[in-house]
Design a protein around this motif. Structure first.
Motif, PDB file in Angstrom:
ATOM      1  N   GLY A 118       0.828  -1.196   0.000  1.00 45.78           N
ATOM      2  CA  GLY A 118       0.000   0.000   0.000  1.00 45.78           C
ATOM      3  C   GLY A 118       0.869   1.255   0.000  1.00 45.78           C
ATOM      4  O   GLY A 118       1.958   1.273   0.581  1.00 45.78           O
ATOM      5  N   TRP A 119       0.375   2.323  -0.615  1.00 41.57           N
ATOM      6  CA  TRP A 119       1.186   3.527  -0.786  1.00 41.57           C
ATOM      7  C   TRP A 119       1.565   4.166   0.552  1.00 41.57           C
ATOM      8  O   TRP A 119       2.670   4.674   0.718  1.00 41.57           O
ATOM      9  CB  TRP A 119       0.448   4.535  -1.664  1.00 41.57           C
ATOM     10  CG  TRP A 119       1.141   5.868  -1.710  1.00 41.57           C
ATOM     11  CD1 TRP A 119       0.667   7.049  -1.246  1.00 41.57           C
ATOM     12  CD2 TRP A 119       2.438   6.149  -2.217  1.00 41.57           C
ATOM     13  NE1 TRP A 119       1.579   8.052  -1.436  1.00 41.57           N
ATOM     14  CE2 TRP A 119       2.692   7.523  -2.042  1.00 41.57           C
ATOM     15  CE3 TRP A 119       3.436   5.377  -2.817  1.00 41.57           C
ATOM     16  CZ2 TRP A 119       3.866   8.139  -2.427  1.00 41.57           C
ATOM     17  CZ3 TRP A 119       4.622   5.982  -3.208  1.00 41.57           C
ATOM     18  CH2 TRP A 119       4.823   7.347  -3.016  1.00 41.57           C
ATOM     19  N   SER A 120       0.691   4.129   1.530  1.00 42.41           N
ATOM     20  CA  SER A 120       1.008   4.784   2.808  1.00 42.41           C
ATOM     21  C   SER A 120       2.219   4.142   3.481  1.00 42.41           C
ATOM     22  O   SER A 120       2.938   4.814   4.231  1.00 42.41           O
ATOM     23  CB  SER A 120      -0.191   4.732   3.744  1.00 42.41           C
ATOM     24  OG  SER A 120      -0.520   3.391   4.064  1.00 42.41           O
ATOM     25  N   GLY A 132       6.779  12.293 -10.699  1.00 42.26           N
ATOM     26  CA  GLY A 132       5.431  11.808 -10.893  1.00 42.26           C
ATOM     27  C   GLY A 132       4.566  12.058  -9.680  1.00 42.26           C
ATOM     28  O   GLY A 132       4.817  12.964  -8.875  1.00 42.26           O
ATOM     29  N   ALA A 133       3.515  11.223  -9.534  1.00 46.32           N
ATOM     30  CA  ALA A 133       2.528  11.423  -8.463  1.00 46.32           C
ATOM     31  C   ALA A 133       2.226  10.102  -7.790  1.00 46.32           C
ATOM     32  O   ALA A 133       2.513   9.030  -8.315  1.00 46.32           O
ATOM     33  CB  ALA A 133       1.247  12.033  -9.050  1.00 46.32           C
ATOM     34  N   ALA A 134       1.633  10.194  -6.620  1.00 42.40           N
ATOM     35  CA  ALA A 134       1.266   8.999  -5.869  1.00 42.40           C
ATOM     36  C   ALA A 134       0.081   8.308  -6.529  1.00 42.40           C
ATOM     37  O   ALA A 134      -0.729   8.962  -7.211  1.00 42.40           O
ATOM     38  CB  ALA A 134       0.919   9.382  -4.432  1.00 42.40           C
ATOM     39  N   PRO A 135      -0.086   7.005  -6.344  1.00 46.27           N
ATOM     40  CA  PRO A 135      -1.253   6.310  -6.909  1.00 46.27           C
ATOM     41  C   PRO A 135      -2.515   6.687  -6.136  1.00 46.27           C
ATOM     42  O   PRO A 135      -2.505   6.799  -4.908  1.00 46.27           O
ATOM     43  CB  PRO A 135      -0.892   4.825  -6.704  1.00 46.27           C
ATOM     44  CG  PRO A 135       0.036   4.816  -5.530  1.00 46.27           C
ATOM     45  CD  PRO A 135       0.815   6.088  -5.611  1.00 46.27           C
ATOM     46  N   ARG A 136      -3.623   6.892  -6.861  1.00 47.30           N
ATOM     47  CA  ARG A 136      -4.856   7.346  -6.215  1.00 47.30           C
ATOM     48  C   ARG A 136      -5.999   6.342  -6.339  1.00 47.30           C
ATOM     49  O   ARG A 136      -6.973   6.437  -5.600  1.00 47.30           O
ATOM     50  CB  ARG A 136      -5.311   8.673  -6.819  1.00 47.30           C
ATOM     51  CG  ARG A 136      -4.369   9.828  -6.525  1.00 47.30           C
ATOM     52  CD  ARG A 136      -4.932  11.143  -7.050  1.00 47.30           C
ATOM     53  NE  ARG A 136      -4.097  12.272  -6.698  1.00 47.30           N
ATOM     54  CZ  ARG A 136      -3.031  12.664  -7.389  1.00 47.30           C
ATOM     55  NH1 ARG A 136      -2.689  12.003  -8.490  1.00 47.30           N
ATOM     56  NH2 ARG A 136      -2.313  13.699  -6.998  1.00 47.30           N
ATOM     57  N   GLY A 137      -5.892   5.406  -7.241  1.00 47.84           N
ATOM     58  CA  GLY A 137      -6.993   4.466  -7.426  1.00 47.84           C
ATOM     59  C   GLY A 137      -6.563   3.243  -8.190  1.00 47.84           C
ATOM     60  O   GLY A 137      -5.359   2.967  -8.363  1.00 47.84           O
ATOM     61  N   ARG A 138      -7.547   2.518  -8.663  1.00 47.42           N
ATOM     62  CA  ARG A 138      -7.288   1.277  -9.367  1.00 47.42           C
ATOM     63  C   ARG A 138      -6.553   1.551 -10.677  1.00 47.42           C
ATOM     64  O   ARG A 138      -6.843   2.521 -11.377  1.00 47.42           O
ATOM     65  CB  ARG A 138      -8.600   0.549  -9.645  1.00 47.42           C
ATOM     66  CG  ARG A 138      -8.419  -0.833 -10.249  1.00 47.42           C
ATOM     67  CD  ARG A 138      -9.703  -1.632 -10.179  1.00 47.42           C
ATOM     68  NE  ARG A 138      -9.516  -2.988 -10.653  1.00 47.42           N
ATOM     69  CZ  ARG A 138     -10.401  -3.969 -10.535  1.00 47.42           C
ATOM     70  NH1 ARG A 138     -11.571  -3.719  -9.938  1.00 47.42           N
ATOM     71  NH2 ARG A 138     -10.141  -5.177 -10.984  1.00 47.42           N
ATOM     72  N   GLY A 139      -5.579   0.673 -10.974  1.00 45.29           N
ATOM     73  CA  GLY A 139      -4.839   0.799 -12.230  1.00 45.29           C
ATOM     74  C   GLY A 139      -3.675   1.751 -12.162  1.00 45.29           C
ATOM     75  O   GLY A 139      -3.129   2.129 -13.210  1.00 45.29           O
ATOM     76  N   GLU A 140      -3.271   2.197 -10.966  1.00 43.98           N
ATOM     77  CA  GLU A 140      -2.137   3.103 -10.826  1.00 43.98           C
ATOM     78  C   GLU A 140      -1.114   2.483  -9.872  1.00 43.98           C
ATOM     79  O   GLU A 140      -1.477   1.831  -8.885  1.00 43.98           O
ATOM     80  CB  GLU A 140      -2.590   4.461 -10.297  1.00 43.98           C
ATOM     81  CG  GLU A 140      -3.529   5.194 -11.244  1.00 43.98           C
ATOM     82  CD  GLU A 140      -3.889   6.583 -10.744  1.00 43.98           C
ATOM     83  OE1 GLU A 140      -4.450   7.363 -11.521  1.00 43.98           O
ATOM     84  OE2 GLU A 140      -3.595   6.891  -9.561  1.00 43.98           O
ATOM     85  N   VAL A 141       0.165   2.738 -10.161  1.00 43.26           N
ATOM     86  CA  VAL A 141       1.223   2.119  -9.372  1.00 43.26           C
ATOM     87  C   VAL A 141       2.455   3.007  -9.395  1.00 43.26           C
ATOM     88  O   VAL A 141       2.674   3.768 -10.346  1.00 43.26           O
ATOM     89  CB  VAL A 141       1.564   0.711  -9.928  1.00 43.26           C
ATOM     90  CG1 VAL A 141       2.231   0.796 -11.298  1.00 43.26           C
ATOM     91  CG2 VAL A 141       2.447  -0.075  -8.971  1.00 43.26           C
ATOM     92  N   SER A 185       9.861  -3.555  -5.023  1.00 48.01           N
ATOM     93  CA  SER A 185       8.569  -3.121  -4.481  1.00 48.01           C
ATOM     94  C   SER A 185       7.783  -2.283  -5.487  1.00 48.01           C
ATOM     95  O   SER A 185       8.340  -1.473  -6.233  1.00 48.01           O
ATOM     96  CB  SER A 185       8.784  -2.294  -3.202  1.00 48.01           C
ATOM     97  OG  SER A 185       9.391  -3.078  -2.204  1.00 48.01           O
ATOM     98  N   LEU A 186       6.459  -2.519  -5.483  1.00 49.31           N
ATOM     99  CA  LEU A 186       5.520  -1.707  -6.233  1.00 49.31           C
ATOM    100  C   LEU A 186       4.453  -1.212  -5.254  1.00 49.31           C
ATOM    101  O   LEU A 186       3.996  -1.977  -4.403  1.00 49.31           O
ATOM    102  CB  LEU A 186       4.844  -2.498  -7.358  1.00 49.31           C
ATOM    103  CG  LEU A 186       5.761  -3.123  -8.423  1.00 49.31           C
ATOM    104  CD1 LEU A 186       6.105  -4.545  -8.040  1.00 49.31           C
ATOM    105  CD2 LEU A 186       5.078  -3.093  -9.788  1.00 49.31           C
ATOM    106  N   TYR A 187       4.053   0.044  -5.383  1.00 48.89           N
ATOM    107  CA  TYR A 187       3.121   0.650  -4.431  1.00 48.89           C
ATOM    108  C   TYR A 187       1.813   1.003  -5.129  1.00 48.89           C
ATOM    109  O   TYR A 187       1.808   1.736  -6.126  1.00 48.89           O
ATOM    110  CB  TYR A 187       3.750   1.886  -3.797  1.00 48.89           C
ATOM    111  CG  TYR A 187       4.938   1.541  -2.927  1.00 48.89           C
ATOM    112  CD1 TYR A 187       4.761   1.197  -1.597  1.00 48.89           C
ATOM    113  CD2 TYR A 187       6.217   1.536  -3.460  1.00 48.89           C
ATOM    114  CE1 TYR A 187       5.834   0.861  -0.800  1.00 48.89           C
ATOM    115  CE2 TYR A 187       7.305   1.200  -2.671  1.00 48.89           C
ATOM    116  CZ  TYR A 187       7.112   0.858  -1.346  1.00 48.89           C
ATOM    117  OH  TYR A 187       8.189   0.517  -0.560  1.00 48.89           O
ATOM    118  N   PHE A 188       0.708   0.436  -4.570  1.00 51.46           N
ATOM    119  CA  PHE A 188      -0.635   0.698  -5.065  1.00 51.46           C
ATOM    120  C   PHE A 188      -1.344   1.611  -4.069  1.00 51.46           C
ATOM    121  O   PHE A 188      -0.901   1.798  -2.934  1.00 51.46           O
ATOM    122  CB  PHE A 188      -1.410  -0.611  -5.203  1.00 51.46           C
ATOM    123  CG  PHE A 188      -0.796  -1.592  -6.161  1.00 51.46           C
ATOM    124  CD1 PHE A 188      -1.271  -1.721  -7.453  1.00 51.46           C
ATOM    125  CD2 PHE A 188       0.268  -2.408  -5.780  1.00 51.46           C
ATOM    126  CE1 PHE A 188      -0.713  -2.633  -8.342  1.00 51.46           C
ATOM    127  CE2 PHE A 188       0.829  -3.325  -6.660  1.00 51.46           C
ATOM    128  CZ  PHE A 188       0.336  -3.431  -7.942  1.00 51.46           C
TER     129      PHE A 188
END
Length: 843
Positions: A118-120, A132-141, A185-188
């Motif tokens: 999780g992004w947090s 770039g930017a943090a992921p905000r919803g489905r389909g972003e990483v 690591s990948l952050y959703f």
């Protein structure tokens, strides 16, 4: 006499080098084993991705003394309790789930072994966004910069991921700066991470960030108070690494047990190697000892001189071996990590304690060997010692016979226990040590056995090799005790190498046979995306030509049996388990139920092999308490029994139950059975066509149990590393012994040349002697290996002969023979370089 020992070493450089080499390698191996043990005891696993959280809360990852195979997760609501603890600034939860990068439906290069979070929880790494930017919803990483570089993507690119058993198209919204532990690591988005984990309301770890000026230690007590009544553990310092890498706990246990066994066997081999080397060197100096006795030296003085020389050489070998021993331990840890035996994150720790213990063990074994080797030289009458310095005839003493009988008795006892009591893979626990006892007993009586073999081989070798062979056999008959000193290392190389390697191949073959005997599926479906969605089982079962499909989920559990005495702790039975689908189990499992039905494997139920259901409280219809892989304790009803292979008992759980308590919740394999009349090839083709639309799905002709393969690989690495180390030490002993023997015979070679023998004739004579040594050593080593492997074969149910390719034995025999020939002829050729008259003059 100690001063005399120092003076003697100046004039016996060859003896000094031979003793030094034997003791040096012994000290190096012992220091390496001690370093591995200290590494396991300390179990230092510094946190990487969680390094920014001074306090980490994790589930209890052990049951009794064992490490749980699945992650013990926590209730996410515990984080709310901790937010109100005085001194706490922030509380963050972290989940981990497998991810793989896909390309054209297959794993992309460098795209395996990835982990989603999780992004947090990125705040726990202290790794800020680099773009770039943090992921905000489905389909972003968001990816680590290094990982993005390896995958060839950047912010704004599209990426196909295998996650939660399906293919997901995602957009890379940003990159974070690389720090320790984030390279895979990948952050959703947090909600998306919870969905992909598939464990609502659960978390892997909780990171606690204190307020400014508040120490981590001051928070431990209040946090533990808030968590009272739960199984949560509060970790600080390097202990936090156990929360991030729970597999490291099992690594430490393996390291401790393996290094203890390793070190014990190394000590035994060192005693044989050092003892045989010192005995040979003392035998060469019998004339010198006899002259010292004749001029008034006392037996105690002779012993002090020999022991003093050994202490000098041993101390030097220890000082020189400290650094190589430290490096050898580090190298061995790296190889074990490469083989999956230990976690690669565990930090190598080798302080002064293993060095001191290794030094003490080396000196103790060397002193004992020197004391025993000097016994005959010190106690024999000068006249007898002078006579025996030319040709040694006495070798059997009371202590030697006693220890030989002790070794044979111990080997026989372990062989009986292995064959009659042990079953399955645990038989290796007694079969392995028996190899050392058999080898020890044979080594102690090798002069007598060498005499018998020499008598048997005398005439064939003389007929085949002519006059050099006759001379060689006459020499061997007269010098049989010294020949036995060369036979022993060949026996060790052949016996231990053959025994340890075939123990592994036999165990691996039996594990594969047991797994195969449980399955009768015609095809197996796997996934390159880390697993499949459980719904895939039903979809495959509905395909034309399919008689049944079942999930196949390997794991481990513990049956808890209450003790008859209320004051005693309950007994735990470790059990390998497989999660199967009730609807397809009967069609895909080869063992039909003896009682009950596989269709009843739903909910909290269990099926056991008949070897376990015969006990009271474990019969079909009874309820047993079972601790599952993640530590969850449940009462399970036994609804079926089946006939399983002895020693490889496996319990069957409902697939839904096994998946609910696994790390990923994904099905690793699906077994598929064809309808009657449908060829297996047609079924495989149908499955492959249906898998075209699902990224990462793979179809094979036959199931391979992943858990068995992994255990086999782990065991193989341990056995092969152990065998390689011992064989290497035995090889050093062999070369050492033969080089010293050849140097001792320079005077003999000179006399033969003075009476007309050519260098070629002498070398042919030595070649025949080396052939005799190799044949006797190989025969004795084969006997040791057979005595080790036959009971193991009985325990595994595979017969007296081991399982495995015959080329392994041929390679060992060929290596032992060629090494013996080379170690004999090369120093013999060097000894022949001097002129005979010069050798006679200085001898």
């Amino acid at each position: 006499m100690f001063g005399l020992a120092l003076q003697t070493l100046k004039f016996r450089i060859g003896s000094f080098v031979a003793s030094f080499v034997a003791l040096f390698f012994g000290a190096t191996i012992l220091m390496a084993c001690g370093s591995l043990m200290e590494t396991g005891i300390r179990s230092v696993v510094p946190p990487q991705r969680l390094a920014a959280a001074p306090v980490v809360v994790s589930g209890k990852q052990t049951f009794q003394r064992d490490t749980l195979p699945e992650r013990a997760r926590l209730d996410a609501s515990l984080a709310d309790r901790l937010r109100s603890v005085p001194g706490v600034e922030r509380v963050l939860t972290d989940v981990s789930f497998p991810v793989s990068a896909l390309r054209d439906g297959h794993p992309a290069p460098n795209g395996g072994g990835l982990t989603g979070h999780g992004w947090s929880s990125a705040e726990l790494t202290a790794a800020p966004l680099a773009g770039g930017a943090a992921p905000r919803g489905r389909g972003e990483v968001v990816l680590d910069q290094g990982l993005a570089g390896r995958l060839g993507v950047k912010a704004g690119d599209r990426l196909t991921l295998g996650v939660a058993g399906v293919g997901e198209q995602v957009t890379v919204t940003g990159l974070i700066r690389g720090t320790a532990g984030t390279g895979t690591s990948l952050y959703f988005a947090d909600d998306e991470a919870g969905r992909l984990l598939g464990r609502p309301g659960q978390t892997d770890v909780i990171g606690v960030l204190p307020k400014a000026g508040v120490s981590a230690q001051s928070l431990v007590a209040p946090i533990e108070e808030r968590l009272k009544g739960t199984s949560a553990l509060v970790l600080t310092g390097d202990a936090r690494g156990a929360a991030e890498f729970p597999q490291a706990l099992e690594a430490s246990t393996r390291l401790i047990s393996m290094s203890a066994v390793f070190g014990g066997i190394a000590v035994m081999v060192a005693v044989f190697v050092v003892g045989s080397t010192l005995a040979l060197l003392v035998q060469q100096r019998l004339r010198e000892m006899a002259l010292l006795r004749a001029v008034g030296a006392l037996p105690a003085q002779i012993r002090r001189m020999i022991v003093g020389e050994t202490l000098v050489v041993g101390s030097a070998s220890i000082l020189v071996g400290v650094v190589p021993g430290w490096l050898a331990g580090r190298w061995m840890l790296g190889r074990l990590a490469d083989g999956g035996v230990v976690a690669p994150e565990i930090v190598y720790r080798a302080g002064w304690i293993p060095m001191v213990v290794a030094a003490g063990a080396t000196l103790a074994s060397a002193t004992a060997a020197a004391f025993i080797a000097s016994r005959r030289a010190a106690l024999a009458r000068p006249a007898d010692a002078l006579a025996e310095s030319a040709v040694q005839t006495r070798w059997l003493s009371g202590p030697r016979a006693f220890f030989a009988l002790l070794c044979f008795a111990g080997g026989s006892a372990l062989a009986l226990v292995t064959a009659l009591v042990m079953k399955g893979s645990i038989a290796a626990a007694t079969a392995g040590p028996s190899a050392m006892l058999w080898a020890g007993g044979v080594a102690l009586i090798s002069p007598g056995l060498t005499r018998v073999f020499t008598a048997v081989l005398r005439f064939p070798l003389r007929l085949l090799s002519g006059f050099p062979g006759r001379l060689a056999m006459d020499n061997a008959r007269v010098r049989r005790i010294r020949v036995a000193g060369a036979v022993t290392p060949v026996m060790l190389v052949t016996g231990l190498a053959t025994g340890l390697v075939y123990l592994q191949t036999s165990q691996a073959e039996a594990s594969r046979d047991a797994a195969s005997a449980l399955v009768r599926a015609d095809a197996v479906v796997g996934s390159a995306a880390g697993g499949m969605d459980p719904g895939q089982v039903g979809r495959i079962a509905a395909l034309p030509g399919v008689a049944g499909a079942s999930a196949y989920v390997p794991g481990k559990a513990y049956i808890v049996k209450p003790s008859s005495d209320p004051e005693d702790e309950p007994d735990e039975i470790e059990l390998a388990v497989q999660g199967v689908s009730a609807a397809g189990a009967a069609a895909t499992l080869a063992a039909p139920p003896r009682e009950g039905s596989y269709e009843a494997l739903t909910g909290d139920t269990l099926a056991l092999p008949t070897s376990m259901t015969g006990e009271k409280g474990q019969r079909v219809g009874d309820t047993v308490t079972v601790v599952l892989g993640d530590g969850t304790r449940l009462p399970l009803k036994i609804v079926a029994s089946y006939e399983g292979r002895a020693g490889f008992e496996t319990g069957l759980l409902p697939a839904e139950l096994a998946l609910a308590h696994s790390d990923t919740g994904l099905v690793p394999q699906i077994l598929v059975a064809a309808k009657e009349g449908v060829p297996a090839a047609q079924l495989v083709e149908t499955l492959r066509k249906s898998a075209d639309g699902t990224p990462g799905l793979r179809v094979a002709d036959r199931a391979t149990v992943e858990a068995a393969a992994q255990d086999s690989q782990t065991s193989a690495w341990i056995n092969y590393l152990l065998a390689g180390t011992i064989i290497g030490y035995a090889v050093i002993s062999l070369v050492n012994t033969l080089v010293v023997s050849a140097a001792e015979r320079r005077r003999e070679f000179a006399l033969q040349r003075l009476v007309g023998a050519t260098e070629g004739q002498i070398l042919r004579m030595m070649a025949v002697e080396s052939l005799l040594v190799a044949l006797v050593g190989i025969a004795l080593g084969t006997a040791v290996a057979f005595a080790t492997l036959a009971p193991m074969g009985i325990a595994l149910g595979s017969g007296l002969l081991p399982s495995g390719p015959v080329w392994i034995y041929l390679a060992v025999v060929g290596f032992a023979g060629l090494l013996t020939l080379a170690a004999t002829l090369v120093p013999s050729r060097m000894a022949l370089r001097q002129r005979p008259a010069e050798v006679i003059a200085v001898a």
